[in-house]
Design a protein around this motif. Structure first.
Motif, PDB file in Angstrom:
ATOM      1  N   UNK A 207       0.834  -1.207   0.000  1.00 47.18           N
ATOM      2  CA  UNK A 207       0.000   0.000   0.000  1.00 47.18           C
ATOM      3  C   UNK A 207       0.866   1.253   0.000  1.00 47.18           C
ATOM      4  N   UNK A 208       1.906   1.275   0.838  1.00 50.14           N
ATOM      5  CA  UNK A 208       2.771   2.454   0.928  1.00 50.14           C
ATOM      6  C   UNK A 208       3.519   2.674  -0.383  1.00 50.14           C
ATOM      7  N   UNK A 209       4.007   1.611  -0.987  1.00 48.69           N
ATOM      8  CA  UNK A 209       4.718   1.758  -2.264  1.00 48.69           C
ATOM      9  C   UNK A 209       3.794   2.358  -3.324  1.00 48.69           C
ATOM     10  N   UNK A 210       2.567   1.864  -3.413  1.00 51.17           N
ATOM     11  CA  UNK A 210       1.624   2.386  -4.403  1.00 51.17           C
ATOM     12  C   UNK A 210       1.327   3.862  -4.155  1.00 51.17           C
ATOM     13  N   UNK A 211       1.157   4.251  -2.902  1.00 49.83           N
ATOM     14  CA  UNK A 211       0.889   5.662  -2.591  1.00 49.83           C
ATOM     15  C   UNK A 211       2.091   6.550  -2.908  1.00 49.83           C
ATOM     16  N   UNK A 212       3.287   6.065  -2.600  1.00 50.84           N
ATOM     17  CA  UNK A 212       4.484   6.849  -2.891  1.00 50.84           C
ATOM     18  C   UNK A 212       4.646   7.086  -4.387  1.00 50.84           C
ATOM     19  N   UNK A 241       5.111  11.900   3.874  1.00 50.56           N
ATOM     20  CA  UNK A 241       4.111  12.407   4.805  1.00 50.56           C
ATOM     21  C   UNK A 241       2.709  12.266   4.225  1.00 50.56           C
ATOM     22  N   UNK A 242       2.512  12.640   2.988  1.00 51.24           N
ATOM     23  CA  UNK A 242       1.193  12.540   2.380  1.00 51.24           C
ATOM     24  C   UNK A 242       0.806  11.092   2.069  1.00 51.24           C
ATOM     25  N   UNK A 243       1.789  10.249   1.820  1.00 48.68           N
ATOM     26  CA  UNK A 243       1.498   8.835   1.586  1.00 48.68           C
ATOM     27  C   UNK A 243       1.069   8.133   2.864  1.00 48.68           C
ATOM     28  N   UNK A 244       1.430   8.674   4.023  1.00 47.47           N
ATOM     29  CA  UNK A 244       1.121   8.026   5.290  1.00 47.47           C
ATOM     30  C   UNK A 244      -0.338   8.186   5.701  1.00 47.47           C
ATOM     31  N   UNK A 245      -1.110   9.016   4.998  1.00 51.07           N
ATOM     32  CA  UNK A 245      -2.511   9.219   5.377  1.00 51.07           C
ATOM     33  C   UNK A 245      -3.282   7.905   5.291  1.00 51.07           C
ATOM     34  N   UNK A 246      -3.171   7.211   4.172  1.00 50.93           N
ATOM     35  CA  UNK A 246      -3.822   5.911   4.025  1.00 50.93           C
ATOM     36  C   UNK A 246      -3.226   4.893   4.984  1.00 50.93           C
ATOM     37  N   UNK A 247      -1.932   4.940   5.162  1.00 52.64           N
ATOM     38  CA  UNK A 247      -1.227   4.033   6.069  1.00 52.64           C
ATOM     39  C   UNK A 247      -1.766   4.166   7.488  1.00 52.64           C
ATOM     40  N   UNK A 248      -1.899   5.407   7.959  1.00 51.30           N
ATOM     41  CA  UNK A 248      -2.398   5.655   9.319  1.00 51.30           C
ATOM     42  C   UNK A 248      -3.842   5.195   9.464  1.00 51.30           C
ATOM     43  N   UNK A 250      -5.434   2.796   7.841  1.00 50.34           N
ATOM     44  CA  UNK A 250      -5.477   1.339   7.899  1.00 50.34           C
ATOM     45  C   UNK A 250      -4.916   0.827   9.217  1.00 50.34           C
ATOM     46  N   UNK A 251      -3.828   1.441   9.678  1.00 50.01           N
ATOM     47  CA  UNK A 251      -3.200   0.973  10.914  1.00 50.01           C
ATOM     48  C   UNK A 251      -4.141   1.121  12.103  1.00 50.01           C
TER      49      UNK A 251
END
Length: 323
Positions: A207-212, A241-248, A250-251
Protein backbone atom coordinates in the motif's frame (compact mmCIF):
# COMPACT_ATOMS: atom_id res chain seq x y z
CA UNK A 1 -9.41 21.36 15.29
CA UNK A 2 -10.85 21.38 18.82
CA UNK A 3 -14.39 21.50 17.41
CA UNK A 4 -13.64 18.50 15.23
CA UNK A 5 -12.27 16.52 18.21
CA UNK A 6 -15.27 17.30 20.43
CA UNK A 7 -17.71 16.37 17.68
CA UNK A 8 -15.85 13.14 16.99
CA UNK A 9 -15.82 12.16 20.67
CA UNK A 10 -19.57 12.75 20.94
CA UNK A 11 -20.16 10.49 17.94
CA UNK A 12 -17.94 7.87 19.57
CA UNK A 13 -20.08 7.82 22.71
CA UNK A 14 -23.25 7.55 20.63
CA UNK A 15 -21.84 4.70 18.54
CA UNK A 16 -20.75 2.80 21.65
CA UNK A 17 -24.24 3.12 23.12
CA UNK A 18 -25.77 1.78 19.92
CA UNK A 19 -23.30 -1.12 19.89
CA UNK A 20 -24.12 -2.13 23.47
CA UNK A 21 -27.84 -2.16 22.68
CA UNK A 22 -27.31 -4.18 19.51
CA UNK A 23 -25.02 -6.70 21.21
CA UNK A 24 -27.47 -7.15 24.10
CA UNK A 25 -30.34 -7.75 21.68
CA UNK A 26 -28.36 -10.29 19.66
CA UNK A 27 -27.19 -12.33 22.64
CA UNK A 28 -30.23 -12.13 24.91
CA UNK A 29 -33.28 -11.31 22.81
CA UNK A 30 -32.80 -13.39 19.69
CA UNK A 31 -35.65 -15.92 19.37
CA UNK A 32 -34.56 -19.37 20.51
CA UNK A 33 -31.91 -18.13 22.95
CA UNK A 34 -32.77 -18.77 26.61
CA UNK A 35 -29.92 -17.96 29.02
CA UNK A 36 -31.89 -19.42 31.94
CA UNK A 37 -32.01 -22.83 30.27
CA UNK A 38 -28.26 -22.69 29.65
CA UNK A 39 -27.58 -21.89 33.32
CA UNK A 40 -29.97 -24.57 34.61
CA UNK A 41 -28.38 -27.40 32.65
CA UNK A 42 -30.17 -30.42 31.22
CA UNK A 43 -33.87 -31.06 31.71
CA UNK A 44 -34.63 -28.26 34.21
CA UNK A 45 -38.07 -27.98 35.75
CA UNK A 46 -40.23 -24.91 35.04
CA UNK A 47 -39.84 -23.84 38.68
CA UNK A 48 -36.03 -23.88 38.41
CA UNK A 49 -36.16 -21.87 35.17
CA UNK A 50 -38.46 -19.31 36.80
CA UNK A 51 -36.15 -18.96 39.82
CA UNK A 52 -33.09 -18.47 37.57
CA UNK A 53 -34.85 -15.87 35.42
CA UNK A 54 -35.85 -13.96 38.57
CA UNK A 55 -32.34 -14.25 40.08
CA UNK A 56 -30.63 -12.85 36.98
CA UNK A 57 -33.38 -10.33 36.15
CA UNK A 58 -34.32 -12.14 32.94
CA UNK A 59 -38.03 -11.79 33.73
CA UNK A 60 -37.86 -7.99 33.82
CA UNK A 61 -38.79 -5.62 30.94
CA UNK A 62 -36.19 -5.20 28.18
CA UNK A 63 -34.95 -1.70 29.23
CA UNK A 64 -34.53 -2.92 32.82
CA UNK A 65 -32.62 -6.01 31.67
CA UNK A 66 -30.35 -3.89 29.49
CA UNK A 67 -29.74 -1.40 32.31
CA UNK A 68 -28.92 -4.16 34.81
CA UNK A 69 -26.52 -5.81 32.37
CA UNK A 70 -24.68 -2.57 31.57
CA UNK A 71 -24.53 -1.77 35.28
CA UNK A 72 -22.89 -5.13 35.97
CA UNK A 73 -20.38 -4.57 33.18
CA UNK A 74 -19.43 -0.90 33.58
CA UNK A 75 -20.29 0.09 37.18
CA UNK A 76 -20.33 -2.79 39.66
CA UNK A 77 -18.32 -5.10 37.35
CA UNK A 78 -19.83 -8.16 39.04
CA UNK A 79 -21.23 -9.88 35.94
CA UNK A 80 -20.66 -13.61 36.39
CA UNK A 81 -20.10 -16.37 33.88
CA UNK A 82 -23.04 -18.67 33.24
CA UNK A 83 -20.83 -21.75 32.91
CA UNK A 84 -18.78 -20.89 36.01
CA UNK A 85 -20.75 -18.97 38.61
CA UNK A 86 -17.61 -18.17 40.59
CA UNK A 87 -15.94 -16.38 37.68
CA UNK A 88 -16.50 -12.65 37.28
CA UNK A 89 -16.35 -11.65 33.63
CA UNK A 90 -14.94 -8.11 33.74
CA UNK A 91 -11.96 -8.90 36.02
CA UNK A 92 -11.24 -11.89 33.76
CA UNK A 93 -11.10 -9.62 30.70
CA UNK A 94 -8.96 -7.07 32.55
CA UNK A 95 -6.55 -9.84 33.56
CA UNK A 96 -6.35 -11.09 29.95
CA UNK A 97 -5.92 -7.65 28.35
CA UNK A 98 -2.18 -7.17 29.17
CA UNK A 99 -1.30 -10.32 27.22
CA UNK A 100 -3.24 -9.13 24.16
CA UNK A 101 -1.83 -5.60 24.41
CA UNK A 102 1.72 -6.92 24.72
CA UNK A 103 1.24 -9.14 21.67
CA UNK A 104 -0.36 -6.46 19.49
CA UNK A 105 1.92 -3.57 20.49
CA UNK A 106 5.07 -5.57 19.77
CA UNK A 107 3.75 -6.85 16.45
CA UNK A 108 2.64 -3.33 15.49
CA UNK A 109 6.12 -1.89 16.07
CA UNK A 110 7.63 -4.59 13.86
CA UNK A 111 5.14 -4.28 11.03
CA UNK A 112 5.25 -0.45 10.96
CA UNK A 113 9.05 -0.22 10.88
CA UNK A 114 9.58 -3.04 8.39
CA UNK A 115 6.63 -2.08 6.16
CA UNK A 116 7.78 1.54 5.89
CA UNK A 117 11.32 0.39 5.12
CA UNK A 118 10.16 -2.07 2.45
CA UNK A 119 7.65 0.34 0.90
CA UNK A 120 10.10 3.24 0.69
CA UNK A 121 12.91 1.03 -0.63
CA UNK A 122 10.66 -0.48 -3.30
CA UNK A 123 9.42 2.95 -4.43
CA UNK A 124 12.88 4.53 -4.47
CA UNK A 125 14.41 1.55 -6.29
CA UNK A 126 11.59 1.28 -8.83
CA UNK A 127 12.84 -0.19 -12.09
CA UNK A 128 15.58 -2.23 -10.39
CA UNK A 129 15.59 -5.86 -9.31
CA UNK A 130 15.02 -4.90 -5.66
CA UNK A 131 11.52 -3.51 -6.31
CA UNK A 132 9.85 -6.71 -7.61
CA UNK A 133 11.87 -8.82 -5.16
CA UNK A 134 10.52 -6.88 -2.16
CA UNK A 135 6.96 -7.00 -3.51
CA UNK A 136 7.20 -10.76 -4.07
CA UNK A 137 8.36 -11.19 -0.47
CA UNK A 138 5.45 -9.00 0.67
CA UNK A 139 2.99 -11.07 -1.38
CA UNK A 140 4.31 -14.29 0.16
CA UNK A 141 3.80 -12.82 3.62
CA UNK A 142 0.21 -11.84 2.80
CA UNK A 143 -0.50 -15.34 1.46
CA UNK A 144 0.54 -17.25 4.61
CA UNK A 145 -2.32 -17.90 7.08
CA UNK A 146 -1.44 -16.94 10.65
CA UNK A 147 -2.51 -20.26 12.17
CA UNK A 148 -0.42 -22.24 9.66
CA UNK A 149 2.63 -20.03 10.06
CA UNK A 150 2.30 -20.21 13.85
CA UNK A 151 2.17 -24.00 13.80
CA UNK A 152 5.25 -24.12 11.55
CA UNK A 153 7.10 -21.76 13.90
CA UNK A 154 6.15 -23.92 16.89
CA UNK A 155 7.21 -27.07 15.07
CA UNK A 156 10.65 -25.57 14.45
CA UNK A 157 11.25 -23.66 17.69
CA UNK A 158 9.46 -25.93 20.18
CA UNK A 159 10.12 -29.39 18.68
CA UNK A 160 12.50 -30.09 15.82
CA UNK A 161 15.23 -27.51 16.51
CA UNK A 162 14.42 -26.52 20.08
CA UNK A 163 17.62 -28.02 21.47
CA UNK A 164 19.84 -26.40 18.84
CA UNK A 165 21.84 -23.27 19.60
CA UNK A 166 19.44 -21.21 17.45
CA UNK A 167 16.28 -21.85 19.47
CA UNK A 168 17.40 -23.25 22.82
CA UNK A 169 16.58 -19.87 24.38
CA UNK A 170 12.90 -20.05 23.34
CA UNK A 171 10.69 -20.67 26.43
CA UNK A 172 7.68 -23.03 26.44
CA UNK A 173 4.43 -21.80 24.93
CA UNK A 174 2.50 -19.34 27.08
CA UNK A 175 2.69 -15.79 28.36
CA UNK A 176 4.90 -14.46 31.13
CA UNK A 177 3.80 -11.05 32.53
CA UNK A 178 6.32 -8.24 32.13
CA UNK A 179 6.17 -7.52 35.88
CA UNK A 180 7.13 -11.11 36.65
CA UNK A 181 10.12 -11.35 34.30
CA UNK A 182 10.85 -8.83 31.52
CA UNK A 183 13.36 -11.21 29.92
CA UNK A 184 10.93 -14.15 29.73
CA UNK A 185 8.17 -11.74 28.60
CA UNK A 186 10.32 -10.68 25.67
CA UNK A 187 11.57 -14.16 24.79
CA UNK A 188 8.07 -15.64 24.88
CA UNK A 189 6.64 -12.99 22.57
CA UNK A 190 9.37 -12.71 19.92
CA UNK A 191 7.96 -15.37 17.60
CA UNK A 192 4.30 -14.49 18.21
CA UNK A 193 5.19 -10.88 17.31
CA UNK A 194 6.88 -11.97 14.10
CA UNK A 195 4.08 -14.39 13.18
CA UNK A 196 1.35 -11.81 13.69
CA UNK A 197 3.23 -9.01 11.93
CA UNK A 198 4.20 -10.84 8.72
CA UNK A 199 0.75 -10.55 7.15
CA UNK A 200 0.55 -6.81 7.86
CA UNK A 201 4.13 -6.13 6.77
CA UNK A 202 3.39 -7.37 3.27
CA UNK A 203 0.06 -5.60 2.95
CA UNK A 204 1.23 -2.24 4.33
CA UNK A 205 4.45 -2.29 2.29
CA UNK A 206 2.49 -2.74 -0.95
CA UNK A 207 0.00 0.00 0.00
CA UNK A 208 2.77 2.45 0.93
CA UNK A 209 4.72 1.76 -2.26
CA UNK A 210 1.62 2.39 -4.40
CA UNK A 211 0.89 5.66 -2.59
CA UNK A 212 4.48 6.85 -2.89
CA UNK A 213 4.57 6.21 -6.63
CA UNK A 214 1.23 7.95 -7.10
CA UNK A 215 2.19 11.06 -5.14
CA UNK A 216 5.55 11.37 -6.90
CA UNK A 217 3.66 12.50 -10.01
CA UNK A 218 1.78 15.30 -8.22
CA UNK A 219 2.40 18.91 -9.24
CA UNK A 220 3.65 20.04 -5.82
CA UNK A 221 6.32 17.31 -5.83
CA UNK A 222 7.58 18.48 -9.23
CA UNK A 223 7.52 22.06 -7.96
CA UNK A 224 9.59 21.10 -4.92
CA UNK A 225 12.17 19.43 -7.12
CA UNK A 226 12.21 22.46 -9.45
CA UNK A 227 13.05 24.66 -6.46
CA UNK A 228 16.20 22.65 -5.91
CA UNK A 229 15.10 20.78 -2.79
CA UNK A 230 17.13 17.61 -2.28
CA UNK A 231 15.53 14.27 -3.14
CA UNK A 232 15.90 13.11 0.46
CA UNK A 233 13.95 16.08 1.76
CA UNK A 234 11.31 15.74 -0.95
CA UNK A 235 10.87 12.09 -0.03
CA UNK A 236 10.59 12.41 3.74
CA UNK A 237 9.05 15.88 4.08
CA UNK A 238 6.52 15.82 1.24
CA UNK A 239 6.05 12.45 -0.46
CA UNK A 240 6.19 10.14 2.57
CA UNK A 241 4.11 12.41 4.81
CA UNK A 242 1.19 12.54 2.38
CA UNK A 243 1.50 8.83 1.59
CA UNK A 244 1.12 8.03 5.29
CA UNK A 245 -2.51 9.22 5.38
CA UNK A 246 -3.82 5.91 4.02
CA UNK A 247 -1.23 4.03 6.07
CA UNK A 248 -2.40 5.65 9.32
CA UNK A 249 -6.06 5.04 8.52
CA UNK A 250 -5.48 1.34 7.90
CA UNK A 251 -3.20 0.97 10.91
CA UNK A 252 -5.70 2.47 13.33
CA UNK A 253 -8.49 0.14 12.26
CA UNK A 254 -6.29 -2.98 12.15
CA UNK A 255 -4.75 -2.19 15.52
CA UNK A 256 -8.18 -1.73 17.10
CA UNK A 257 -9.40 -5.02 15.64
CA UNK A 258 -6.36 -6.91 16.93
CA UNK A 259 -6.56 -5.43 20.44
CA UNK A 260 -10.28 -6.19 20.45
CA UNK A 261 -9.68 -9.90 19.91
CA UNK A 262 -8.60 -10.11 16.27
CA UNK A 263 -5.34 -11.76 17.36
CA UNK A 264 -7.38 -14.80 18.45
CA UNK A 265 -5.63 -17.29 16.15
CA UNK A 266 -2.16 -16.17 17.21
CA UNK A 267 -3.12 -16.35 20.87
CA UNK A 268 -4.58 -19.84 20.50
CA UNK A 269 -1.60 -21.19 18.52
CA UNK A 270 0.96 -19.81 20.99
CA UNK A 271 -1.18 -20.47 24.11
CA UNK A 272 -1.26 -16.78 25.06
CA UNK A 273 -4.21 -16.35 27.39
CA UNK A 274 -5.36 -12.97 26.12
CA UNK A 275 -8.75 -11.59 25.22
CA UNK A 276 -8.85 -13.55 21.96
CA UNK A 277 -8.12 -16.81 23.79
CA UNK A 278 -10.81 -15.96 26.36
CA UNK A 279 -13.29 -15.31 23.56
CA UNK A 280 -12.40 -18.64 21.97
CA UNK A 281 -13.03 -20.48 25.24
CA UNK A 282 -16.35 -18.68 25.82
CA UNK A 283 -17.53 -19.64 22.33
CA UNK A 284 -16.71 -23.30 22.92
CA UNK A 285 -18.79 -23.16 26.15
CA UNK A 286 -21.48 -20.85 24.69
CA UNK A 287 -20.98 -18.60 27.72
CA UNK A 288 -23.16 -15.62 26.75
CA UNK A 289 -21.99 -13.05 29.37
CA UNK A 290 -18.32 -13.62 28.52
CA UNK A 291 -19.00 -13.50 24.78
CA UNK A 292 -21.05 -10.33 25.12
CA UNK A 293 -18.47 -8.60 27.33
CA UNK A 294 -15.58 -9.50 25.03
CA UNK A 295 -17.55 -8.30 21.98
CA UNK A 296 -18.24 -4.97 23.71
CA UNK A 297 -14.57 -4.76 24.72
CA UNK A 298 -13.51 -5.37 21.12
CA UNK A 299 -16.04 -2.87 19.76
CA UNK A 300 -14.77 -0.26 22.21
CA UNK A 301 -11.20 -0.53 20.92
CA UNK A 302 -12.27 -0.55 17.28
CA UNK A 303 -14.42 2.58 17.73
CA UNK A 304 -11.70 4.27 19.80
CA UNK A 305 -9.07 3.46 17.17
CA UNK A 306 -11.35 4.80 14.45
CA UNK A 307 -11.76 8.05 16.40
CA UNK A 308 -8.01 8.44 16.89
CA UNK A 309 -7.45 7.73 13.19
CA UNK A 310 -9.91 10.46 12.22
CA UNK A 311 -8.16 12.92 14.54
CA UNK A 312 -4.74 11.96 13.16
CA UNK A 313 -6.12 12.20 9.62
CA UNK A 314 -7.34 15.73 10.37
CA UNK A 315 -3.85 16.60 11.64
CA UNK A 316 -2.22 15.30 8.45
CA UNK A 317 -4.83 16.74 6.06
CA UNK A 318 -6.44 20.03 7.23
CA UNK A 319 -9.05 19.76 4.46
CA UNK A 320 -11.11 17.27 6.49
CA UNK A 321 -11.48 19.64 9.44
CA UNK A 322 -14.76 21.51 9.85
CA UNK A 323 -14.80 25.08 8.60
Amino acid sequence: MLTFIVRRVMWTVLVMFAITVLVFVIFFKTPGIDPARQIAGRNPSPQVLAEIRHQFGLDRPFPVQYGLMMKKIFITRDLVSYSNQGQKVVPEIIAAAPATLSLVFGAAVIWIVVAIGMGVAAAVMRGTLLDPLLMIIALIGISMPVFWLGEVVNLVTQSRLHHSFLFSWVPPLGYTPFTQSPVLWFKGLVFPWITLSILYIGFYARVLRANLLEIQNEDYIRTARAKGITEKRVLFRHTLRNSMITFVSLFGLDFGVLVGGGALLTEVVFAIHGVGFLTYQSFTNLDLPVIMATVIYGAFFIVLANTLVDIAYAGLDPRVRPA
